[in-house]
Write a protein that holds these residues in place. Structure first.
Motif, PDB file in Angstrom:
ATOM      1  N   GLY A  12       9.789  40.868  44.119  1.00  0.00           N
ATOM      2  CA  GLY A  12       9.113  39.262  43.718  1.00  0.00           C
ATOM      3  C   GLY A  12       8.274  38.697  42.798  1.00  0.00           C
ATOM      4  O   GLY A  12       7.604  40.288  42.448  1.00  0.00           O
ATOM      5  N   ALA A  16       2.833  38.327  44.480  1.00  0.00           N
ATOM      6  CA  ALA A  16       2.818  38.082  46.109  1.00  0.00           C
ATOM      7  C   ALA A  16       2.759  38.369  47.094  1.00  0.00           C
ATOM      8  O   ALA A  16       3.016  38.424  47.990  1.00  0.00           O
ATOM      9  CB  ALA A  16       4.638  38.151  45.437  1.00  0.00           C
ATOM     10  N   CYS A 123       8.015  36.363  48.649  1.00  0.00           N
ATOM     11  CA  CYS A 123       8.100  34.815  48.057  1.00  0.00           C
ATOM     12  C   CYS A 123       6.351  34.317  48.511  1.00  0.00           C
ATOM     13  O   CYS A 123       6.116  34.217  49.367  1.00  0.00           O
ATOM     14  CB  CYS A 123       8.941  33.933  48.577  1.00  0.00           C
ATOM     15  N   PRO A 125       3.401  31.896  49.488  1.00  0.00           N
ATOM     16  CA  PRO A 125       3.858  30.218  49.935  1.00  0.00           C
ATOM     17  C   PRO A 125       3.883  28.857  48.738  1.00  0.00           C
ATOM     18  O   PRO A 125       4.732  28.406  49.634  1.00  0.00           O
ATOM     19  CB  PRO A 125       2.761  29.861  50.637  1.00  0.00           C
ATOM     20  N   SER A 126       3.775  29.520  47.771  1.00  0.00           N
ATOM     21  CA  SER A 126       3.357  28.609  46.712  1.00  0.00           C
ATOM     22  C   SER A 126       2.740  28.431  45.408  1.00  0.00           C
ATOM     23  O   SER A 126       2.529  30.246  45.208  1.00  0.00           O
ATOM     24  CB  SER A 126       1.671  27.238  47.392  1.00  0.00           C
ATOM     25  N   VAL A 156      12.077  33.840  41.016  1.00  0.00           N
ATOM     26  CA  VAL A 156      12.376  32.973  42.250  1.00  0.00           C
ATOM     27  C   VAL A 156      13.429  32.257  42.203  1.00  0.00           C
ATOM     28  O   VAL A 156      14.453  32.131  43.076  1.00  0.00           O
ATOM     29  CB  VAL A 156      11.588  31.814  42.731  1.00  0.00           C
ATOM     30  N   VAL A 165      15.099  37.269  52.273  1.00  0.00           N
ATOM     31  CA  VAL A 165      13.628  36.414  51.905  1.00  0.00           C
ATOM     32  C   VAL A 165      12.503  36.477  53.060  1.00  0.00           C
ATOM     33  O   VAL A 165      12.509  36.332  53.986  1.00  0.00           O
ATOM     34  CB  VAL A 165      13.458  35.116  51.222  1.00  0.00           C
ATOM     35  N   ILE A 167       8.173  35.282  53.526  1.00  0.00           N
ATOM     36  CA  ILE A 167       7.841  34.872  52.660  1.00  0.00           C
ATOM     37  C   ILE A 167       6.186  34.858  53.113  1.00  0.00           C
ATOM     38  O   ILE A 167       5.345  34.920  54.374  1.00  0.00           O
ATOM     39  CB  ILE A 167       7.841  32.863  53.390  1.00  0.00           C
ATOM     40  N   HIS A 168       4.976  35.710  51.664  1.00  0.00           N
ATOM     41  CA  HIS A 168       3.938  35.979  52.273  1.00  0.00           C
ATOM     42  C   HIS A 168       3.061  34.858  52.259  1.00  0.00           C
ATOM     43  O   HIS A 168       2.369  34.785  51.876  1.00  0.00           O
ATOM     44  CB  HIS A 168       3.371  37.363  51.294  1.00  0.00           C
ATOM     45  N   GLN A 169       2.831  34.705  53.657  1.00  0.00           N
ATOM     46  CA  GLN A 169       1.459  33.255  53.859  1.00  0.00           C
ATOM     47  C   GLN A 169       0.423  33.697  53.536  1.00  0.00           C
ATOM     48  O   GLN A 169       0.041  34.462  52.626  1.00  0.00           O
ATOM     49  CB  GLN A 169       1.415  32.869  54.803  1.00  0.00           C
ATOM     50  N   ALA A 181       3.966  40.142  57.274  1.00  0.00           N
ATOM     51  CA  ALA A 181       4.805  40.093  56.300  1.00  0.00           C
ATOM     52  C   ALA A 181       5.094  41.460  56.723  1.00  0.00           C
ATOM     53  O   ALA A 181       7.110  42.626  56.347  1.00  0.00           O
ATOM     54  CB  ALA A 181       4.144  40.148  54.875  1.00  0.00           C
TER      55      ALA A 181
END
Length: 212
Positions: A12, A16, A123, A125-126, A156, A165, A167-169, A181
């Motif tokens: 990733g 991330a 990933c 989150p943003s 990405v 996938v 998503i690591h918040q 995660a």
């Protein structure tokens, strides 16, 4: 005879949180091992040679390339990273499940060479959260942050080629995001262990006993 181990390739964008996720999983689940990569970059504070990475010189790295000793290797952010074939194959033959935490370029090479490897993409989150994580490291220059962020879009885009996938918040929104995660990653490992091919001997024995 023990089943051959499974290889899980975790990758990733830088920042991330893949390293923290893997470290958290390994602390909770000693039945999973880390495959240690080689790199030409300098150690960061707290990193230990042979544990975090095998830190080698450019000259030694080139020698290993010439010897075809790498499972994969790649240039990433002005440094080189590689995975020694001998270390990976030895661990798998001994029945160990291995996590290989590497960059996107290297991961795709492994997935192409080893169809049985499982690709896991981590990933953020943003974009905003990723930039915040990079700055909070305190180890990146402004130029390094700019280069890494510019690479994120293409990194990405490769996520579609992975098997899973995560998503690591943002920790500010989800305080236990790291634990979630890590648990998701272990769930992937568990699922692969429960595949039919790993239970053939058991099923054969059970079937034979029921036919008596």
């Amino acid at each position: 005879m023990a089943n051959r181990g499974k290889l899980f390739v975790v990758s990733g964008p830088a920042g991330a949180g893949k390293s923290e996720i893997v470290k958290t999983l390994l602390k909770k689940h000693p039945d999973v091992q880390l495959s240690v990569s080689c790199t030409t970059r300098a150690p960061r504070p707290g990193e230990v040679d042979g544990v975090s990475y095998h830190f080698v010189t450019e000259e030694r790295f080139q020698q290993l390339i010439d010897e075809n000793a790498f499972y994969e290797w790649a240039h990433v952010h002005q440094n080189r990273y590689g995975t020694l074939k001998s270390a990976v194959e030895k661990g798998l033959d001994e029945g160990h499940d291995l996590i290989l935490e590497i960059d996107v370029q290297g991961c795709l090479q492994v997935l192409e060479q080893n169809p049985d490897a499982t690709g896991v993409f981590v990933c953020p989150p943003s974009r905003e959260n990723l930039e915040k994580r990079l700055r909070n490291r305190g180890t990146e220059t402004e130029e390094s942050i700019r280069v890494r962020l510019n690479n994120v879009a293409s990194e990405v885009a490769t996520a579609y080629r992975y098997d899973y996938v995560i998503i690591h918040q943002d920790w500010a929104d989800v305080p236990n995001a790291l634990e979630i995660a890590a648990d998701e990653l272990y769930a992937i490992i568990t699922a692969r262990r429960l595949e039919k091919e790993n239970r053939i001997d058991f099923l054969d024995g059970l079937s034979a006993s029921l036919r008596k």
